[in-house]
Enzyme design. Structure first.
Site, PDB file in Angstrom:
ATOM      1  N   ASP A   1     -10.434  30.561 -24.804  1.00  0.00           N
ATOM      2  CA  ASP A   1      -9.569  29.533 -24.222  1.00  0.00           C
ATOM      3  C   ASP A   1     -10.413  28.496 -23.485  1.00  0.00           C
ATOM      4  O   ASP A   1     -11.236  28.859 -22.628  1.00  0.00           O
ATOM      5  CB  ASP A   1      -8.634  30.218 -23.205  1.00  0.00           C
TER       6      ASP A   1
ATOM      7  N   ASP B   1      -7.422  31.876 -20.500  1.00  0.00           N
ATOM      8  CA  ASP B   1      -7.761  31.447 -19.140  1.00  0.00           C
ATOM      9  C   ASP B   1      -6.883  32.198 -18.134  1.00  0.00           C
ATOM     10  O   ASP B   1      -7.105  32.123 -16.927  1.00  0.00           O
ATOM     11  CB  ASP B   1      -7.641  29.921 -18.985  1.00  0.00           C
ATOM     12  N   SER B   2      -5.930  32.981 -18.654  1.00  0.00           N
ATOM     13  CA  SER B   2      -5.147  33.872 -17.793  1.00  0.00           C
ATOM     14  C   SER B   2      -6.039  34.963 -17.200  1.00  0.00           C
ATOM     15  O   SER B   2      -5.600  35.707 -16.321  1.00  0.00           O
ATOM     16  CB  SER B   2      -3.993  34.503 -18.579  1.00  0.00           C
TER      17      SER B   2
ATOM     18  N   GLU C   1      -4.696  23.449 -24.605  1.00  0.00           N
ATOM     19  CA  GLU C   1      -3.277  23.298 -24.280  1.00  0.00           C
ATOM     20  C   GLU C   1      -2.805  21.855 -24.425  1.00  0.00           C
ATOM     21  O   GLU C   1      -3.530  20.912 -24.111  1.00  0.00           O
ATOM     22  CB  GLU C   1      -3.015  23.752 -22.839  1.00  0.00           C
TER      23      GLU C   1
ATOM     24  N   GLU D   1       4.883  28.671 -26.183  1.00  0.00           N
ATOM     25  CA  GLU D   1       5.146  29.491 -24.990  1.00  0.00           C
ATOM     26  C   GLU D   1       6.423  29.049 -24.273  1.00  0.00           C
ATOM     27  O   GLU D   1       6.602  27.860 -23.973  1.00  0.00           O
ATOM     28  CB  GLU D   1       3.958  29.418 -24.017  1.00  0.00           C
TER      29      GLU D   1
ATOM     30  N   LYS E   1      -9.070  27.666 -28.111  1.00  0.00           N
ATOM     31  CA  LYS E   1      -7.684  27.233 -27.914  1.00  0.00           C
ATOM     32  C   LYS E   1      -7.653  26.173 -26.820  1.00  0.00           C
ATOM     33  O   LYS E   1      -8.420  26.254 -25.853  1.00  0.00           O
ATOM     34  CB  LYS E   1      -6.805  28.421 -27.511  1.00  0.00           C
TER      35      LYS E   1
HETATM   36  O1  KIV Z   1      -4.310  32.350 -21.320  1.00  0.00           O
HETATM   37  C1  KIV Z   1      -3.460  33.014 -21.937  1.00  0.00           C
HETATM   38  O2  KIV Z   1      -3.300  34.229 -21.737  1.00  0.00           O
HETATM   39  C2  KIV Z   1      -2.636  32.315 -22.903  1.00  0.00           C
HETATM   40  C3  KIV Z   1      -1.586  33.108 -23.618  1.00  0.00           C
HETATM   41  C4  KIV Z   1      -0.406  33.238 -22.749  1.00  0.00           C
HETATM   42  C5  KIV Z   1      -1.255  32.507 -24.915  1.00  0.00           C
HETATM   43  O3  KIV Z   1      -2.791  31.150 -23.096  1.00  0.00           O
END
Ligand code: KIV
Length: 301
Positions: free
Chosen positions: A98, A59-60, A130, A197, A128
């Site tokens: 994500d 999600d980055s 969180e 992280e 993934k």
């Molecule tokens: O969204 C992302 O890039 C992440 C990584 C930092 C693991 O969750």
């Protein structure tokens, strides 16, 4: 026409696709697992060619490619489009999508529905999410619904405000215990791997003694089973301040600016395009055209 249509004529990679079993095996053998983010097709081709083991459409993408200030606003539809583009560029690494903020927290049904979209619409191998606590329940539900889940503890950017900002987590014994509890809850929920992280390396060392699944670190020291970095950070695509845990292996941002500036300069000085960038016409055809345009030819318009 800016470029010819693409077809997948890339050579076989010679590597077997990375599976969950392969990741567990790598952990058992002490072989470091390499994970990186990617958000589009050219990046997917690059990380495939570089031979990474796992690719995360994080999600980055929100702040790295979509121009949002942080990861909170990015939507499921936006991440699905990016994930599908990455899928089309990958043959070997395991692809993880994500789940964005607000797409899995409300209920097990919501979490399962979103996870299924990542698998069915974008071709992700896993998703993934969180946090521990309720997120561990959501993870369990998604795993039971047939989708492998990767957990994420420590600094969880989707809830950074509640954590006191973008800062290392687990820096007191109590907070380190919280991170351990979250990691164990996700492991019990059936996560196939967990991201740690921004955790002090010594805390990671302690927690690692309790982990049975591969742990992928980002700012969590060297004792994890693998490492992940954001592609745009490691390639130096963005200028400006970086988290302490980022190491830059390239200066692509500078190279991009230099390339576009050189192009602009050549357009302005009329040195681009050269003859090698232009199409030709047979001399006799050109003569016929000129004669017709000047009114002396027999060319029918
Ligand atoms: O969204 C992302 O890039 C992440 C990584 C930092 C693991 O969750």
């Amino acid at each position: 026409m800016s470029s010819p249509p693409r077809r997948d004529d890339s050579a076989p990679t010679g590597r077997a696709p990375v599976t969950l079993m392969k990741l567990a095996e790598m952990r058992a053998l002490g072989e470091p697992i390499v994970m990186v983010t990617a958000y589009d097709h050219p990046s997917a081709l690059a990380v495939e060619a570089a031979g990474v083991d796992m690719v995360l459409v994080g999600d980055s993408a929100a702040n790295n490619v979509l121009g949002y200030p942080d990861t909170v606003p990015v939507t499921v539809d936006e991440l699905l489009m990016l994930s599908a583009a990455v899928r089309r560029g990958l043959k070997t690494p395991l692809l993880v999508g994500d789940l964005p903020f607000g797409s899995y927290e409300a209920s097990d049904a919501q979490a399962i529905g979103t996870a299924h979209r990542f698998v069915k619409e974008a071709g992700c191998d896993a998703v993934k999410l969180e946090g521990g606590g309720a997120s561990a329940d959501r993870a369990r539900a998604i795993v039971r619904a047939g989708v492998p889940v990767m957990g994420h503890v420590g600094l969880t950017p989707q809830t950074a405000t509640a954590l006191g900002g973008y800062r290392a987590q687990g820096r007191t014994a109590e907070r380190a215990r919280d991170v351990l509890d979250d990691a164990l809850a996700l492991q019990r929920a059936g996560c196939f791997a967990i991201v740690f992280e921004a955790i002090p390396a010594d805390v990671t060392d302690v927690i690692m003694q309790h982990m049975d699944v591969p742990v992928i670190g980002i700012g969590a020291g060297a004792s994890t089973d693998g490492q992940v970095l954001v592609l745009h950070d490691l390639l130096g695509i963005h200028q400006g301040r970086k988290p302490k845990f980022v190491k830059e292996y390239g200066a692509i941002g500078q190279a991009m600016i230099a390339g576009v500036a050189a192009y602009a300069d050549e357009v302005r000085t009329r040195t681009f395009p050269g003859t090698q960038h232009s199409y030709g016409i047979a001399p006799e055809e050109l003569e016929r055209l000129k004669a017709a345009v000047s009114g002396h030819g027999s060319l029918a318009w």
